[in-house]
Design a protein around this motif. Structure first.
Motif, PDB file in Angstrom:
ATOM      1  N   PRO A  35       0.874  -1.210  -0.053  1.00  0.00           N
ATOM      2  CA  PRO A  35       0.038   0.141  -0.161  1.00  0.00           C
ATOM      3  C   PRO A  35       0.741   1.225  -0.120  1.00  0.00           C
ATOM      4  N   LEU A  36       1.775   1.141   0.482  1.00  0.00           N
ATOM      5  CA  LEU A  36       2.896   2.505   0.544  1.00  0.00           C
ATOM      6  C   LEU A  36       3.317   2.802  -0.894  1.00  0.00           C
ATOM      7  N   VAL A  37       3.783   1.834  -1.718  1.00  0.00           N
ATOM      8  CA  VAL A  37       3.838   2.139  -2.894  1.00  0.00           C
ATOM      9  C   VAL A  37       2.755   2.485  -3.882  1.00  0.00           C
ATOM     10  N   LEU A  38       1.642   1.940  -3.598  1.00  0.00           N
ATOM     11  CA  LEU A  38       0.364   2.431  -4.299  1.00  0.00           C
ATOM     12  C   LEU A  38       0.061   3.854  -3.894  1.00  0.00           C
ATOM     13  N   LEU A  39       0.552   4.295  -2.896  1.00  0.00           N
ATOM     14  CA  LEU A  39       0.344   5.681  -2.335  1.00  0.00           C
ATOM     15  C   LEU A  39       1.005   6.539  -3.239  1.00  0.00           C
ATOM     16  N   PHE A  40       1.952   6.386  -3.977  1.00  0.00           N
ATOM     17  CA  PHE A  40       3.283   7.142  -4.511  1.00  0.00           C
ATOM     18  C   PHE A  40       2.402   8.219  -5.267  1.00  0.00           C
ATOM     19  N   GLN A  41       1.300   8.008  -5.756  1.00  0.00           N
ATOM     20  CA  GLN A  41       0.549   9.217  -6.608  1.00  0.00           C
ATOM     21  C   GLN A  41       0.231  10.381  -6.005  1.00  0.00           C
ATOM     22  N   PHE A  42       0.061  10.112  -4.582  1.00  0.00           N
ATOM     23  CA  PHE A  42      -0.445  11.224  -3.552  1.00  0.00           C
ATOM     24  C   PHE A  42       0.724  11.763  -2.999  1.00  0.00           C
ATOM     25  N   ILE A  43       2.095  11.537  -3.378  1.00  0.00           N
ATOM     26  CA  ILE A  43       3.420  12.065  -2.680  1.00  0.00           C
ATOM     27  C   ILE A  43       3.783  13.482  -3.058  1.00  0.00           C
ATOM     28  N   ASP A  44       3.397  13.782  -4.262  1.00  0.00           N
ATOM     29  CA  ASP A  44       4.017  14.845  -5.040  1.00  0.00           C
ATOM     30  C   ASP A  44       3.241  16.133  -4.710  1.00  0.00           C
TER      31      ASP A  44
END
Length: 536
Positions: free
Chosen positions: A208-217
């Motif tokens: 899930p941490l990887v799937l949340l990458f779209q919210f990082i930027d």
């Protein structure tokens, strides 16, 4: 990446030192994990900034004030802080390696152009208002999206260093790295103790941490809800008296950030007992008071995003404008295509029911997952609002399959390295939106190693100065057929089609309540504007 890393180091020092003070006050210094203490410092900073923004702008003045406080605390508590750092356990080589790679990838993603469209419609504008003016009375009258201003945006405003550089937008990247530190630290402890039974599911958590990458930027409020809730699930399954207090505190904090996760208060209720009920009441009263006052100040509606309770104030937003996430128009059409597709999300919960029947400690989580999906279905059926209620049952169920340690490590590396593909390969995503400008995600460039990309993907927007009632605003000339797009336009910034929509919906337009932007905004009809103008 390098500049972002330097800001993260500063943020960690501030959060850790102020978190240590909060730990001393609330928990008598019982918390020993540096990551958890820094997270506690983020909570303290969010509350402090949200309160101060009613009186000051969140800019260089706050930076100086905050730095002086942190420096003073560092001197006063230097011995205890140093002792706390020495108590941290050494990690295994595997845990250290995978954490470093993960943080590098997060830094790389944080340095790229933001992808989420909400960043272009109101995140940037909300933070810019906070940087230049703090909370502004009746700001939702200017644009209803600004009524969704969150304390999380206030935290980003305090840590974007806009007086030094205009392109920092990376609080979410810092948060996910901090949560990764906590989780990988626990994985390291499990490897040291050769304990692979009690929290075996943690090995699957990088998914899930990887799937949340779209919210990082971008400073999306969804990411703190998704990541911190995962930490709360860990606390629920590994309870102690101090963790019960942490569940109470951070459950209330998440609702304070965004009300779409309101059902998580059930976890707080499940862990209230005779030892911590006063703590619960104190936290609930503090956060609810700030939440209500902020809503009254910005929208005139104490329980915003609900517009049911509207105070009779000059700046109260008019009827006819609906918040994006609202409790006023509940979705009761179960048989619509959108609703039926959303209710499919219950499928991952079905096997989790079997787990909860076998292990009673999972029952509070099961109740939360079901309540969260139903709650989001009623207010605004978007899967991202209940992502944690889908993914955690799934990864916990999958973790019932036992793998060898070698396969576990290999799986972790595969999960961690997955973001390399969209970060370095130019892909198109036509299925994500009808808007052509959203089909493409930025790819990493060599220049990002030192300087991050700007905080908007719409760099070519041109703004034209126009007039509305008694104030001038800046309107983007070409918004690529996407309404409400404002990017990083100068304040106040509005898309002309929004003013047309507002007038058609309410027969009113925004107007300043005084001589400048600090005075705030109200909504006026043509007759009200004539009366107001004559009084002046």
């Amino acid at each position: 990446m390098i500049l972002i890393l330097l800001t993260w180091i500063y943020m960690f020092v501030v959060f850790f030192i102020q978190g240590a003070l909060t730990n001393k006050i609330l928990f008598k210094s019982e918390l020993k994990n540096v990551g958890e203490i820094a997270l506690l410092g983020m909570l303290f900073q969010t509350v402090l900034i949200t309160i101060l923004a009613f009186g000051i702008r969140i800019n260089i003045e706050y930076f100086i004030f905050n730095t002086l406080i942190t420096f003073t605390l560092a001197i006063v508590y230097r011995k205890s802080l140093y002792a706390l750092l020495l108590q941290q356990k050494k990690w295994t080589i595997f845990a250290r390696s995978i954490f470093i790679v993960f943080v590098v990838l997060v830094l790389a993603r944080s340095s790229m152009l933001p992808f989420i469209i909400d960043n272009e419609t109101y995140y940037i504008q909300t933070i810019r208002w906070l940087n230049e003016y703090g909370w502004v009375k009746g700001l939702a009258n200017l644009h209803i999206f600004l009524g969704h201003a969150s304390p999380w945006h206030a935290l980003q405003a305090a840590n974007n260093f806009s007086f030094l550089y205009s392109n920092f937008n990376d609080i979410n990247g810092f948060l996910i790295s901090l949560l990764a530190y906590i989780f990988f630290g626990e994985i390291s402890r499990m490897q040291e103790d050769k304990d692979y039974s009690s929290n075996y599911w943690l090995y699957f958590l990088p998914l899930p941490l990887v799937l949340l990458f779209q919210f990082i930027d971008s400073p999306s409020t969804d990411l703190p809800l998704l990541t911190i809730s995962l930490l709360l699930f860990y606390y629920v399954l590994n309870p102690s008296e101090i963790r019960k207090r942490l569940i109470i505190l951070f459950s209330i904090y998440l609702v304070f950030i965004k009300v779409s996760i309101f059902p998580i208060l059930l976890l707080a209720f499940f862990h209230v007992n005779k030892h911590n009920w006063k703590f619960f009441l104190s936290c609930a009263t503090l956060f609810f008071s700030i939440f209500v006052f902020k809503n009254i100040y910005i929208t005139g509606c104490p329980l915003s995003p609900s517009l049911i309770w509207r105070l009779d104030l000059p700046w109260t937003i008019p009827l006819g404008l609906e918040m994006v996430v609202s409790f006023d128009n509940l979705n009761l059409n179960v048989f619509s295509l959108n609703s039926m597709m959303y209710l499919i999300l219950f499928i991952p919960i079905l096997p989790y029911i079997w787990i909860a029947r076998k292990h009673s400690m999972h029952k509070p989580l099961l109740i939360f997952f079901i309540s969260n999906i139903l709650f989001v279905f009623l207010i605004h059926p978007q899967p991202r609002y209940s992502f944690q209620s889908i993914l955690f049952p799934f990864i916990f169920f999958v973790s019932q399959i036992r793998l060898s340690l070698f396969k576990l490590k290999l799986m972790l590396w595969v999960f961690i390295l997955c973001p390399l593909i969209p970060m370095f390969v130019d892909l198109e995503y036509e299925y994500l939106s009808r808007e052509a400008s959203l089909h493409r995600i930025d790819v990493f460039k060599g220049e990002y190693i030192l300087l991050p990309a700007i905080n908007t993907k719409y760099t070519e927007l041109i703004f034209e100065k126009k007039r509305c009632t008694n104030f001038y605003f800046y309107a983007p000339i070409d918004t690529f057929s996407f309404p409400y797009l404002t990017g990083n336009g100068p304040l106040p910034c509005l898309e002309e089609s929004y003013l047309q929509f507002m007038y058609q919906s309410t027969q009113k337009l925004p107007a300043l309540m005084g001589a400048d932007l600090c005075s705030g905004f109200m909504s006026v009809s043509e007759q009200e504007w004539e009366d107001f103008d004559n009084q002046k």
